[in-house]
Write an enzyme that holds these catalytic residues in place. Structure first.
Site, PDB file in Angstrom:
ATOM      1  CD  GLU A  23      67.191  42.480  50.133  1.00 17.48           C
ATOM      2  OE1 GLU A  23      67.130  41.484  49.385  1.00 17.48           O
ATOM      3  OE2 GLU A  23      68.205  43.185  50.235  1.00 17.48           O
ATOM      4  CD  GLU A  32      71.293  42.941  52.981  1.00 17.90           C
ATOM      5  OE1 GLU A  32      71.640  42.871  51.783  1.00 17.90           O
ATOM      6  OE2 GLU A  32      70.520  42.125  53.515  1.00 17.90           O
TER       7      GLU A  32
END
Ligand code: NAG
Ligand code: NAG
Ligand code: NAG
Ligand code: NAG
Ligand code: NAG
Length: 617
Positions: free
Chosen positions: A387, A491
Site C-alpha cells: 500500500e 486484504e
C-alpha cells in the site's frame, strides 16, 4: 490496511494501451518445477559400513545428548560450560557431521556477500538413517565467533528454540543469516485435497484461486490487532511500532517483540489454517527484519528468523507463502502499520530518493535469499511493498516497481511478484507494467468501512455491492483491455463498521459514530445519534444469529467476488479482540465457512434475509 479507498475508483477507463512486446522476463523462472524433496542419501563405500556402525552408535548417543541440550542447555549453558556438549559422543557426532556429503550445487542463487562462508544453499545433508547422521550438536557460547556473540544471530541467546536448528552457522545468503534452518526440507505436503502438493505445479490461479489469510500484526505490529502491546497511558503517545520501540528502549523492545514473535502465531495456527481449507498465507514483515539505519529504534533481525521458521511451518503443512514487505525505510504510506505514522518519506519527502534506493537494496538481499532452491516451491508470491500512499506520483512508483522487479527476477526468484494498486484504483494500472505474463500480479485491498460512501450501506446493500461493484472491478482488472491483468485481493475483512478498537489508529474515533478525525456526521445507515459502536465492543459469543447470518453472507459474497480474479487473502487470521477482523474468530463463532472451498452461497444467489438486524450497530 488502508483507509482511503474512494468510490471514484469504481470507474473504469477504457484507455487503449500499447501492451508492448511480451518478453515474459519472469516467466522462465518457474523453469522445470522439479520436486525439491531433496532427500539426498549419501552413497557409501564398503569401509564405511564398519566405521559407520561405530559412528552410528555414537551418533545415537549424540542424538540423545543433543535433544537434552536442545531442551535445556541453550540458556543455562551461557553461564556454565556445558559438559554435556563436551562429551565424547557429542564431539564424535559433531565430527561425523563434518563428513556429510555435498549435495546438489545451488542453481541461480547469487550472493553479493563477502562474508558468506559456503555455497551450500540447498538440501545438503545426510539422511537421518545414514551412518554419518548429524546429531543436533547445539552450539554453546564458546562456539560462537566473537563477531556474532550476543547478536541476534547468536542462537545461545534465543528465547524460543522450537523447530529452530540450534547449531550456529556463519553462513549467509544475500548477507542474510540461515541460522536456525535445517539443511533438508520436504515439499511433498498438500494443504488440502483440493490443491496440489508444494512440489507440484499449481497451474492457473484464474481457474484454481487462492483462498488464504494474512498473518497480520505478527512481524509488523498493528495496535488494533494486538492492543495489549499498546496498552499505555495516552499521554505517552505510543501509537505505532516506532513510538513503542522508542519508549521501551533497545533491550526491552527486543525482549517484548521476541516474546510476541514467539507466541502470537505458532505451528498450531498453520495446522488450523490448513484445516480450514486455506492454501496460502500472506506474511507481512518489516524492513527491520533485514536491517536498520542510524537513528532507527526498531528491533533489527529478530523477526527474520521467526519469518524463516514461519515459512518452514507453512511448508510442513503444505501452505504456500506470499511474502509481503509491509514497511520500507521512510514509510511508504505514513500509516502506523508501516512502522511509523506521520509522513511519507519514501520516493517522495525527506530522503525519499535515498529511502527508495534502500528499499531496492533490501530487495536485492531478500531476493538473493529467497532464490535459494529451498524456497522455490513454498514461496509462491513475492510482494514488493504494501500500500504505497496515493500522494506518490504514479509514474515514479511505476519506475521504482520496474526497478524492483528487475532486481528480484534477476536474482532468480521463482515466485510471482506482487505490486499494490497503491490506493488509486485498479483501472489506473491498465497498460502499465506489461510484459511479465503471470509472473506479475496486482494486489488490491477491498474494504467497505474506510469510505464514508460505502460504510453507510445497510447490511443487504453491503453484500450486494460486493457482488456487483467489487466483483465488477476485479473482472475488469483481469482483462488487459480494461485493467492490468492478473489480479488478487491481498486484504479484506468482515467488518461492517469501523468500530473495532484502534482500527483507525490509537485514540481515534469512528466514522460510524461521527467522531473520526474531525468528522461530526455519523456514517451509519441511520445517519443519526442512534449510530453506536456498542456491538463492536462485545465478544463474538454475544452476536445474534441474524448478525452471524449477515457476517457469513458478507464473507461468502466477498470470497465469491474475489475468486473472479486470482483469489483472496483475508485480513487477518487472528486478532486479540476484534472478531470481525479474525478468520479464526469467524470459524470459532460459526460465521465463516468451516472449509473455505465448500460454500453454500455465491453472488449468483439471492441475498438472504437478516431478520430484524438493526442497522445502527
Ligand atoms: C529441524 O530438525 C530438527 C531435528 O531433526 C527437528 O526437531 C525440527 O523440527 C526441524 N525444524 C523444522 C522447522 O522442520
Ligand atoms: C551485512 O550485514 C551486516 C549486519 O548484519 C552489516 O554490518 C554489513 O555491513 C553487511 N554487509 C554487506 C556487504 O552488506
Ligand atoms: C543445522 O545447522 C547446521 C549448520 O548450518 C547444519 O550443518 C545441520 O545440518 C543442520 N541440522 C539439520 C538437522 O538440518
Ligand atoms: C468517539 O465516540 C465514542 C462513542 O460516542 C466514544 O466512546 C469514543 O471515546 C469517542 N472517541 C473519540 C476519539 O472521541
Ligand atoms: C494514523 C494511522 O496510521 N492509522 C492507521 C493505523 O492502522 C490502521 C489499520 O491497522 C488503519 O486503518 C489506520 O488508518
Amino acid at each position: 490496511m488502508g483507509d482511503s479507498l474512494q468510490v471514484s475508483e469504481f470507474g473504469s477507463t477504457d484507455r487503449l494501451g500499447g501492451f508492448g512486446s511480451s518478453t515474459d522476463r519472469l516467466a522462465n523462472y518457474h523453469g522445470s518445477e522439479t520436486a525439491v524433496t531433496e532427500k539426498v542419501t549419501k552413497s557409501r563405500k564398503p569401509l564405511w559400513f564398519i566405521l559407520g556402525g561405530i559412528v552410528s552408535i555414537l551418533a545415537v548417543a549424540g542424538v540423545i545428548v543433543g535433544v537434552l541440550v536442545a531442551k535445556n542447555v541453550i540458556h543455562t549453558s551461557i553461564n556454565s560450560k556445558s559438559n554435556l556438549n563436551d562429551s565424547p559422543a557429542a564431539s564424535m557426532a559433531a565430527s561425523a557431521s563434518s563428513l556429510a556429503a555435498t549435495g546438489p550445487s545451488p542453481s541461480q542463487t547469487q550472493d553479493s556477500s563477502p562474508t558468506r562462508t559456503s555455497s551450500k544453499t540447498t538440501g545438503t545433508h545426510t539422511s537421518t538413517s545414514s551412518p554419518t547422521s548429524t546429531a543436533p550438536t547445539c552450539s554453546t557460547e564458546k562456539d560462537i565467533p566473537t563477531a556474532f556473540k550476543g547478536t541476534y544471530n547468536d542462537p545461545t541467546t534465543w528465547l524460543d528454540m522450537t523447530d529452530f536448528n540450534c547449531t550456529f552457522t556463519s553462513e549467509l545468503v544475500g548477507n542474510l543469516s540461515i541460522n536456525g534452518l535445517n539443511s533438508t526440507w520436504d515439499d511433498s505436503k498438500q494443504a488440502n485435497p483440493n490443491v496440489p502438493a508444494l512440489n507440484k505445479l499449481w497451474g492457473s490461479y484464474s481457474s484454481n484461486p487462492i483462498r488464504a489469510v494474512n498473518l497480520g500484526g505478527w512481524f509488523s505490529l498493528e495496535p488494533f490487532i494486538t492492543p495489549s502491546l499498546f496498552d499505555y497511558d495516552a499521554s505517552l503517545g505510543i501509537v505505532d511500532e516506532y513510538t513503542l520501540c522508542v519508549h521501551l528502549g533497545p533491550k526491552q523492545a527486543a525482549a517484548t517483540l521476541e516474546k510476541h514473535y514467539a507466541t502470537f502465531i505458532t505451528e498450531q495456527d498453520f495446522i488450523d489454517i490448513a484445516a480450514a481449507g486455506l492454501s496460502h498465507v500472506r506474511i507481512p514483515f518489516s524492513y527491520w527484519a533485514v536491517t536498520t539505519y542510524s537513528g532507527d529504534p526498531y528491533v533489527e533481525g529478530i523477526s527474520w528468523r521467526y519469518l524463516l521458521r514461519a515459512i518452514e511451518w507453512a511448508r510442513k503443512h503444505g501452505i504456500r507463502v506470499n511474502l509481503d514487505l509491509h514497511a520500507v525505510p521512510g514509510s511508504q504510506n505514513g500509516w502506523n502499520h508501516s512502522g511509523r505514522s506521520g509522513k511519507i518519506n519514501w520516493i517522495i519527502g525527506t530522503d525519499g530518493a535515498a529511502n527508495a534506493q534502500r528499499s531496492l537494496d533490501i530487495h536485492d538481499q531478500l531476493s538473493t535469499f529467497f532464490a535459494q532452491d529451498r524456497y522455490k516451491n513454498v514461496v509462491a508470491f513475492y510482494g514488493l511493498v504494501n500500500e504505497p500512499g496515493i500522494t506518490i506520483p504514479q509514474n515514479q512508483l511505476a519506475d521504482w516497481t520496474a526497478s524492483a522487479i528487475k532486481i528480484v527476477s534477476g536474482n532468480g526468484v521463482a515466485a510471482t511478484v506482487v505490486f499494490s494498486e497503491a490506493l488509486r484504483g485498479l483501472p489506473a494500472w491498465q497498460g502499465n507494467l506489461q510484459g511479465y505474463g503471470d509472473k506479475l500480479v496486482i494486489d488490491v485491498h477491498e474494504y467497505v468501512i474506510f469510505d464514508p460512501n460505502m460504510i453507510v450501506f445497510d447490511h443487504t446493500k453491503k453484500v450486494s455491492f460486493v457482488c456487483s461493484t467489487f466483483e465488477g472491478q476485479i473482472a475488469a482488472s483481469m482483462d488487459t483491455s480494461t485493467g492490468f491483468g492478473p489480479t488478487m485481493v491481498g486484504e479484506w475483512s468482515q467488518a461492517d463498521t469501523d468500530c473495532a478498537q484502534w482500527v483507525n489508529g490509537v485514540g481515534s474515533g469512528a466514522r460510524w459514530t461521527g467522531n473520526f478525525s474531525g468528522t461530526t456526521t455519523p456514517y451509519c445507515p441511520t445517519g443519526n445519534s442512534q449510530c453506536s459502536c456498542a456491538l463492536a465492543d462485545q465478544p463474538a459469543s454475544s452476536f445474534s444469529s441474524d448478525y452471524k447470518t449477515f457476517l457469513l453472507a458478507f464473507a461468502e459474497a466477498q470470497m465469491s467476488a474475489y475468486e473472479t480474479g486470482w483469489g483472496w487473502f483475508y485480513w487477518t487470521w487472528k486478532t486479540e479482540n476484534a472478531p470481525l477482523w479474525s478468520y479464526q474468530a469467524g470459524l470459532q463463532g460459526g460465521f465463516m465457512p468451516p472449509v473455505a472451498y465448500k460454500r453454500d452461497w455465491t453472488c449468483t444467489d439471492k441475498v438472504p434475509s437478516f431478520g430484524s438486524l438493526p442497522e445502527y450497530y
